[in-house]
Design a protein around this motif. Structure first.
Motif, short mmCIF file in Angstrom:
data_model
loop_
_atom_site.label_atom_id
_atom_site.label_comp_id
_atom_site.label_asym_id
_atom_site.label_seq_id
_atom_site.Cartn_x
_atom_site.Cartn_y
_atom_site.Cartn_z
N ASP A 1 0.88 -1.14 -0.02
CA ASP A 1 -0.05 -0.05 0.00
C ASP A 1 0.96 1.15 0.12
OD1 ASP A 1 -2.21 -1.43 -0.17
OD2 ASP A 1 -2.49 -1.20 2.27
N CYS A 2 2.07 1.14 0.09
CA CYS A 2 3.07 2.12 0.23
C CYS A 2 3.76 2.43 -1.13
CB CYS A 2 4.14 1.93 1.20
SG CYS A 2 5.68 3.04 1.14
N THR B 1 6.73 0.27 -2.89
CA THR B 1 6.41 -0.77 -4.08
C THR B 1 7.45 -0.30 -5.14
OG1 THR B 1 4.25 -0.62 -3.38
CG2 THR B 1 4.73 -1.00 -5.76
N ARG B 2 7.76 1.04 -5.28
CA ARG B 2 8.65 1.58 -6.16
C ARG B 2 10.17 0.87 -6.08
NH1 ARG B 2 9.91 7.64 -7.84
NH2 ARG B 2 11.09 7.47 -9.73
N PRO C 1 4.27 -8.12 -1.59
CA PRO C 1 3.62 -7.40 -0.60
C PRO C 1 3.14 -8.16 0.58
CG PRO C 1 2.37 -7.49 -2.78
CD PRO C 1 3.63 -8.40 -2.80
N TRP C 2 3.06 -7.67 1.68
CA TRP C 2 2.56 -8.51 2.85
C TRP C 2 0.95 -8.87 2.67
CZ3 TRP C 2 -1.43 -6.72 5.94
CH2 TRP C 2 -1.51 -5.38 5.99
N GLN C 3 0.19 -7.84 1.96
CA GLN C 3 -1.19 -8.01 1.90
C GLN C 3 -1.48 -9.29 1.03
OE1 GLN C 3 0.75 -5.15 1.33
NE2 GLN C 3 -0.26 -3.46 2.24
N SER C 4 -0.49 -9.87 0.33
CA SER C 4 -0.65 -11.11 -0.57
C SER C 4 -0.39 -12.42 0.24
CB SER C 4 -0.11 -10.82 -2.01
OG SER C 4 1.30 -11.11 -1.74
N LEU C 5 0.34 -12.29 1.37
CA LEU C 5 0.70 -13.40 2.17
C LEU C 5 -0.42 -13.95 3.16
CD1 LEU C 5 4.35 -12.50 2.77
CD2 LEU C 5 3.67 -14.20 1.48
N ASP C 6 -0.27 -15.15 3.64
CA ASP C 6 -0.83 -15.67 4.69
C ASP C 6 0.20 -15.43 5.82
OD1 ASP C 6 -1.76 -17.13 6.98
OD2 ASP C 6 -2.26 -18.81 5.90
N GLY D 1 5.52 8.41 3.21
CA GLY D 1 4.42 9.21 2.54
C GLY D 1 4.82 10.38 1.51
N ARG D 2 5.81 10.87 1.93
CA ARG D 2 6.11 12.22 1.21
C ARG D 2 7.46 11.83 0.15
NH1 ARG D 2 7.30 15.38 6.61
NH2 ARG D 2 5.51 14.53 7.72
N LEU D 3 7.81 10.55 0.05
CA LEU D 3 9.06 10.16 -0.84
C LEU D 3 8.37 9.91 -2.24
CD1 LEU D 3 10.96 8.20 1.72
CD2 LEU D 3 11.62 10.51 0.94
N PRO D 4 9.31 10.25 -3.28
CA PRO D 4 9.13 9.82 -4.62
C PRO D 4 8.47 8.44 -4.52
CG PRO D 4 11.21 10.52 -4.54
CD PRO D 4 10.95 10.35 -3.26
#
Length: 111
Positions: A10-11, A15-16, A32-37, A106-109
């Protein structure tokens, strides 16, 4: 087990960076952790929201350690930098830098 780098999908900044790593690291699954158990890999949501994680057969590392081990997996000059970041005194400085980047991601490229 193939090495894994677990990051926050989500970041945008994370992700970049993960995409770059996926192109450059050898034998590393960048996920990404969101796709893991998370229970299956022995992590909690609280842990993965706070830091990236490196998982392999011998090591579980987080934050600056996960990034350093990812650089080692890239080989060449990146591997030298990664090994340097794992050294005691250097790692302490890297930990401060990692926390600073994580706090302001959240403020980085890419964000």
């Amino acid at each position: 087990m193939r090495a894994r780098l677990v990051y926050d999908g989500d970041c945008g900044f994370c992700t970049r960076c993960a995409r770059w790593l996926d192109r450059n690291a050898r034998d590393v699954e960048v996920v990404p952790w969101q796709s893991l158990d998370l229970g299956e890999v022995g992590l909690t949501e609280q842990q993965v929201r706070a830091a990236a994680y490196w998982l392999d057969d011998q090591v579980v590392d987080s934050g600056e350690g996960a990034i350093a081990r990812s650089l080692v997996a890239c080989g060449s000059g990146y591997a030298v930098l990664g090994r340097l970041l794992l050294l005691g005194g250097v790692r302490r400085v890297a930990a401060v830098a990692y926390r600073l980047v994580a706090r302001h991601r959240g403020r980085l490229p890419g964000a």
